[in-house]
Structures are given as structure tokens and as C-alpha cells.
Design a protein around this motif. Structure first.
Motif, mmCIF file in Angstrom:
data_model
loop_
_atom_site.group_PDB
_atom_site.id
_atom_site.type_symbol
_atom_site.label_atom_id
_atom_site.label_comp_id
_atom_site.label_asym_id
_atom_site.label_seq_id
_atom_site.Cartn_x
_atom_site.Cartn_y
_atom_site.Cartn_z
ATOM 1 N N SER A 44 5.239 -81.734 -10.559
ATOM 2 C CA SER A 44 4.603 -80.469 -10.191
ATOM 3 C C SER A 44 5.684 -79.544 -9.629
ATOM 4 O O SER A 44 6.755 -79.998 -9.216
ATOM 5 C CB SER A 44 3.549 -80.720 -9.118
ATOM 6 O OG SER A 44 4.180 -81.224 -7.958
ATOM 7 N N ASN A 45 5.391 -78.241 -9.603
ATOM 8 C CA ASN A 45 6.354 -77.292 -9.052
ATOM 9 C C ASN A 45 6.657 -77.616 -7.595
ATOM 10 O O ASN A 45 7.783 -77.430 -7.133
ATOM 11 C CB ASN A 45 5.818 -75.866 -9.174
ATOM 12 C CG ASN A 45 5.884 -75.397 -10.616
ATOM 13 O OD1 ASN A 45 6.691 -75.915 -11.402
ATOM 14 N ND2 ASN A 45 5.036 -74.460 -10.974
ATOM 15 N N LYS A 46 5.669 -78.147 -6.894
ATOM 16 C CA LYS A 46 5.860 -78.484 -5.488
ATOM 17 C C LYS A 46 6.924 -79.572 -5.346
ATOM 18 O O LYS A 46 7.838 -79.466 -4.527
ATOM 19 C CB LYS A 46 4.526 -78.957 -4.897
ATOM 20 C CG LYS A 46 4.569 -79.280 -3.426
ATOM 21 C CD LYS A 46 3.150 -79.432 -2.858
ATOM 22 C CE LYS A 46 3.155 -80.216 -1.568
ATOM 23 N NZ LYS A 46 3.302 -81.681 -1.763
ATOM 24 N N GLU A 47 6.807 -80.613 -6.178
ATOM 25 C CA GLU A 47 7.782 -81.698 -6.100
ATOM 26 C C GLU A 47 9.174 -81.215 -6.495
ATOM 27 O O GLU A 47 10.177 -81.593 -5.887
ATOM 28 C CB GLU A 47 7.356 -82.849 -7.017
ATOM 29 C CG GLU A 47 6.454 -83.842 -6.318
ATOM 30 C CD GLU A 47 6.046 -84.990 -7.217
ATOM 31 O OE1 GLU A 47 6.117 -86.146 -6.770
ATOM 32 O OE2 GLU A 47 5.652 -84.730 -8.370
ATOM 33 N N LEU A 48 9.223 -80.360 -7.520
ATOM 34 C CA LEU A 48 10.522 -79.848 -7.959
ATOM 35 C C LEU A 48 11.175 -79.037 -6.839
ATOM 36 O O LEU A 48 12.389 -79.122 -6.621
ATOM 37 C CB LEU A 48 10.355 -79.002 -9.220
ATOM 38 C CG LEU A 48 9.975 -79.812 -10.471
ATOM 39 C CD1 LEU A 48 9.523 -78.892 -11.596
ATOM 40 C CD2 LEU A 48 11.151 -80.676 -10.938
ATOM 41 N N ILE B 217 15.181 -90.275 3.086
ATOM 42 C CA ILE B 217 15.047 -89.277 2.025
ATOM 43 C C ILE B 217 15.835 -89.723 0.789
ATOM 44 O O ILE B 217 15.333 -89.687 -0.332
ATOM 45 C CB ILE B 217 15.546 -87.896 2.505
ATOM 46 C CG1 ILE B 217 14.630 -87.416 3.627
ATOM 47 C CG2 ILE B 217 15.551 -86.913 1.364
ATOM 48 C CD1 ILE B 217 15.038 -86.109 4.226
ATOM 49 N N VAL B 218 17.067 -90.166 1.043
ATOM 50 C CA VAL B 218 17.893 -90.610 -0.079
ATOM 51 C C VAL B 218 17.229 -91.808 -0.761
ATOM 52 O O VAL B 218 17.138 -91.876 -1.988
ATOM 53 C CB VAL B 218 19.319 -90.972 0.397
ATOM 54 C CG1 VAL B 218 20.127 -91.509 -0.761
ATOM 55 C CG2 VAL B 218 20.003 -89.764 0.998
ATOM 56 N N GLN B 219 16.733 -92.724 0.059
ATOM 57 C CA GLN B 219 16.078 -93.908 -0.475
ATOM 58 C C GLN B 219 14.887 -93.524 -1.354
ATOM 59 O O GLN B 219 14.685 -94.069 -2.432
ATOM 60 C CB GLN B 219 15.612 -94.775 0.718
ATOM 61 C CG GLN B 219 15.085 -96.131 0.335
ATOM 62 C CD GLN B 219 16.136 -96.957 -0.401
ATOM 63 O OE1 GLN B 219 17.330 -96.817 -0.165
ATOM 64 N NE2 GLN B 219 15.683 -97.780 -1.335
ATOM 65 N N LYS B 220 14.164 -92.517 -0.918
ATOM 66 C CA LYS B 220 12.993 -92.057 -1.680
ATOM 67 C C LYS B 220 13.430 -91.418 -3.005
ATOM 68 O O LYS B 220 12.813 -91.631 -4.052
ATOM 69 C CB LYS B 220 12.201 -91.062 -0.839
ATOM 70 C CG LYS B 220 10.863 -90.739 -1.440
ATOM 71 C CD LYS B 220 9.959 -90.047 -0.438
ATOM 72 C CE LYS B 220 8.852 -89.470 -1.207
ATOM 73 N NZ LYS B 220 7.660 -89.264 -1.242
ATOM 74 N N LEU B 221 14.509 -90.633 -2.934
ATOM 75 C CA LEU B 221 15.051 -90.020 -4.153
ATOM 76 C C LEU B 221 15.371 -91.086 -5.189
ATOM 77 O O LEU B 221 15.069 -90.945 -6.373
ATOM 78 C CB LEU B 221 16.344 -89.262 -3.831
ATOM 79 C CG LEU B 221 16.275 -87.788 -3.474
ATOM 80 C CD1 LEU B 221 17.681 -87.279 -3.184
ATOM 81 C CD2 LEU B 221 15.664 -86.989 -4.610
ATOM 82 N N LEU B 222 16.004 -92.160 -4.713
ATOM 83 C CA LEU B 222 16.506 -93.167 -5.643
ATOM 84 C C LEU B 222 15.424 -94.122 -6.134
ATOM 85 O O LEU B 222 15.400 -94.495 -7.303
ATOM 86 C CB LEU B 222 17.634 -93.979 -4.989
ATOM 87 C CG LEU B 222 18.846 -93.172 -4.549
ATOM 88 C CD1 LEU B 222 19.937 -94.092 -4.066
ATOM 89 C CD2 LEU B 222 19.364 -92.288 -5.679
#
Ligand SMILES: *[C@@H]1O[C@H](CO)[C@@H](O)[C@H](O)[C@H]1NC(C)=O
Ligand SMILES: *[C@@H]1O[C@H](CO)[C@@H](O)[C@H](O)[C@H]1NC(C)=O
Ligand SMILES: *[C@@H]1O[C@H](CO)[C@@H](O)[C@H](O)[C@H]1NC(C)=O
Ligand SMILES: *[C@@H]1O[C@H](CO)[C@@H](O)[C@H](O)[C@H]1NC(C)=O
Length: 339
Positions: free
Chosen positions: A77-81, A174-179
Motif C-alpha cells: 500500500s502507499n502507506k507501507e511504501l 526496525i532493521v530486523q523488520k525490514l529484513l
């Protein structure tokens, strides 16, 4: 290399209908390069890639992603982007100070470059947990694994110092979530959204030419194969059914339209060139190899063309003459007053 291509082809050819998930590993990479010129001047460049295809650009003033393919947003979604954009913006544009502030401590010397790569891979419809690495002046400095930053063995004491600081400041959740979440989920969504484009089949065009002569009495036969997609292709010089071991395969070159080009050559005695052929195998050809013969049938083709063209021209001329004769004949016969 050739063997690898063969294996890929064997995997690829039977799975011709492209309904299946991607058979080959596909990687997604985000690259970010920051150049530090002096204590107040930095420059950023970013992009994202699906294997060799660039899917995203990056506006280095606003930090906005640039969607280069109609399907580049995947299923986010645009929100996540926006959330992801914000993370990159914070790291790169608004806060390069972490490096500036430690220039002497970490023994960094202007000008220098810091490169970041974040990515994940997918195979058979499953995406791996992502990875994140940072390099200083092109060599590995550290990577993020399992909730914290680890120095690269090659990075020396500098790497250890940088890791200590990063582990204090860069929020590891945050980094962990990204990965572990964003990257694999985004990659799968991207592969799904871009499926029609990524799984398209483009037939190669092939032609032969002779390269610069390798020596007296020798010929360099060159087989050009162009415009095919996907990338795996098998090209071999043959005599009958016999593969010519001297076949030299060039590099696979990307073309502007996203297809590939390959050149394959063979150095032979000029007297032995007759009867050689170039055979091309590609998933778009539906199991039917493309075969181009050196010399003979090529010139037969040309002769055929020349004969056809002359015949058509002759027929046209005859027709024109006949019409002309027909229209001029009548008036001549009936209309000429005899004087
Ligand atoms: C950094 O480099 C820019 C461009 O060369 C220059 O204009 C600027 O004055 C420099 N700043 C410092 C602090 O050296
Ligand atoms: C943005 O990138 C371009 C090169 O792609 C570079 O010339 C320019 O200086 C960069 N601007 C910033 C603010 O980093
Ligand atoms: C990651 O850390 C957790 C605990 O924090 C541990 O159980 C796990 O084995 C670690 N994995 C790796 C690959 O180091
Ligand atoms: C996007 O697609 C992936 C893979 O099919 C899925 O796991 C995910 O739930 C979808 N939606 C979002 C918003 O990521």
C-alpha cells in the motif's frame, strides 16, 4: 559456465508454460551509495534491482522512490511504501552525520564512499530473510545479522568501532523488520505483480558473419543471437550433430529493451567451414532449435531471393508492355485515317 546454462535449460525447457512459480532464484537488491566529499558536502545515489532489471530509482533530494515499472509497487500500500521511504530518508539524506561525526575516530579520509546493500532472494515461490551490508570504499565493513551489526573480518578495528556505534544508534527492531518481513513480502508481491513481464518469452533472432581473420587460411565464424528473454540460452557451433569444442562463448550482454545478446564464435580452417552450423536453443523456441548453416543454404537463400525478385520484375514488365500494346493497338488500327 556452459554446464550451468545447460542445467538451467533442462530445468527451464520442460516448465515451458509459465504458470508455475519462478523456478530460478531471483534476487531483489536496494543499493545506496553515499559520497562524502568534505564535512558539509555529501551526495547520495540509490536504486533497486530485480536481478539485472532496475525496478526503482530514487530522488536523492526528496528521498522519494521512483517506480520504473508499472508493477514496481508490488502489492504494498502507499502507506507501507511511505514508511520504507522515510526509513531510507532518515538514514541517508537527513542524517549522514553519524559518519561525519566519527571521521577521526574511525580514520575516515575525505573523500570517501559508503555503500549499502539491502536485499533478499526468492526461490520456488519462497523468499528468504533479507540481508544488509555496508561497505567502506568498496570493501566489506559490516553486516546486519540476527538483530545486530557484525564487523566484517576484513574490516579490521574500524569495523568493530563502527559496529559498536551502530548497535547503539540504529534501531535494530526496525532493521530486523525490514529484513525479515518487508523485504521477503515485497519481493513476492513484486514477482506476482510483474509476472507477465518477468515470465515473458522473447524469441531470439540469429545471424552469421565472419569476424577478423585469425590467420592465413583461417576463418572466424560468428553466430549472433539477439533479442531473447529470459536470459538462459544455449548456442553451439555444430558439424551435423557434433558439438564443436572450439566454440567460444562471449558475454551475455543486456540490451536497452530488457532482452539479451550473445555472440559465439569458432576459429576454423577456411576449407573446413562448409557444413558447419550454429544451433540455438532457448525456452521461447518451444523445443525446436534454431539452426543456421554457414555458407551453402545461406547463399541458396540469396539466389532464391534474387531469382524471385527478377521474376516478379519481369512479370511486371510483361504485364505493362501487354497493357500498353493493347491500348495503343486499337486506335492505331481503327482510328488512323489513311492519308
Ligand atoms: C566542501 O566542498 C564544497 C565543494 O567543493 C565547497 O563549496 C565547500 O566550501 C566545502 N566545505 C568545506 C567545509 O570544506
Ligand atoms: C543526485 O544524484 C546525481 C547523480 O545521479 C548527482 O549528480 C547529484 O549531485 C545528487 N544530488 C544529491 C543531493 O545527492
Ligand atoms: C539468533 O539469535 C537467537 C536469540 O537471540 C538465537 O536463538 C538464534 O540461534 C540466532 N541465530 C543465528 C543464526 O545466529
Ligand atoms: C503481498 O504478497 C505477499 C506474497 O504473496 C503476501 O505475503 C502479502 O500478504 C501480500 N500483501 C501485502 C500487503 O504485503
Amino acid at each position: 559456465m556452459l554446464f550451468l546454462q545447460l542445467v538451467l535449460l533442462v530445468v527451464l525447457l520442460p516448465g515451458g508454460d509459465s504458470e508455475d512459480a519462478f523456478q530460478e532464484p531471483v534476487s531483489f537488491r536496494i543499493l545506496l551509495t553515499t559520497s562524502f566529499y568534505n564535512s558539509s558536502w555529501t551526495q547520495n545515489q540509490g536504486s533497486a534491482w530485480l536481478d539485472e532489471l532496475q525496478t526503482h530509482g530514487w530522488d536523492n533530494k526528496t528521498g522519494a522512490f521512483i517506480y520504473l515499472q508499472p508493477w514496481s509497487k508490488g502489492n504494498f500500500s502507499n502507506k507501507e511504501l511511505l514508511e520504507v521511504e522515510e526509513l531510507f530518508y532518515t538514514y541517508s539524506i537527513s542524517d549522514p552525520s553519524i559518519y561525519h561525526n566519527h571521521v577521526s575516530e574511525w580514520q575516515l579520509e575525505y573523500p570517501f564512499q559508503v555503500q549499502l546493500v539491502l536485499g533478499c532472494d526468492s526461490h520456488f515461490g519462497e523468499a528468504s530473510v533479507g540481508f544488509l551490508r555496508i561497505a567502506y570504499q568498496g570493501s566489506d565493513l559490516m553486516s546486519f545479522q540476527n538483530t545486530s551489526w557484525w564487523p566484517s573480518p576484513k574490516g579490521g578495528s574500524r569495523a568493530q568501532q563502527v559496529c559498536t556505534v551502530f548497535n547503539q544508534y540504529i534501531f535494530s527492531e526496525i532493521v530486523q523488520k525490514l529484513l525479515s518481513d518487508y523485504c521477503p513480502r515485497f519481493l513476492l508481491g513484486l514477482l506476482d505483480a510483474g509476472k507477465a513481464y518477468l515470465q515473458r518469452q522473447m524469441r531470439p533472432e540469429a545471424w552469421l558473419s565472419s569476424g577478423p581473420s585469425p590467420g592465413p587460411g583461417r576463418l572466424l565464424l560468428v553466430c549472433h543471437v539477439s533479442g531473447f528473454y529470459p536470459k538462459p540460452v544455449w548456442v553451439m557451433w555444430m558439424r551435423g550433430e557434433q558439438e564443436q569444442q572450439g566454440t567460444q562463448r562471449g558475454d551475455l550482454l543486456p540490451q536497452a529493451d530488457g532482452t539479451w545478446y550473445l555472440q559465439t564464435s569458432l576459429d576454423v580452417k577456411a576449407s573446413e567451414a562448409g557444413g558447419l552450423s550454429c544451433r540455438v536453443r532457448h525456452s521461447s523456441l518451444g523445443g525446436q532449435d534454431m539452426v543456421l548453416y554457414w555458407g551453402q543454404p545461406h547463399s541458396v537463400g540469396l539466389v532464391f531471393l534474387a531469382v524471385t525478385v527478377s521474376l516478379v520484375l519481369l512479370a511486371g514488365l510483361a504485364l505493362w508492355l501487354w497493357k500498353r500494346w493493347k491500348t495503343h493497338w486499337r486506335p492505331q488500327c481503327t482510328g488512323f485515317p489513311v492519308q
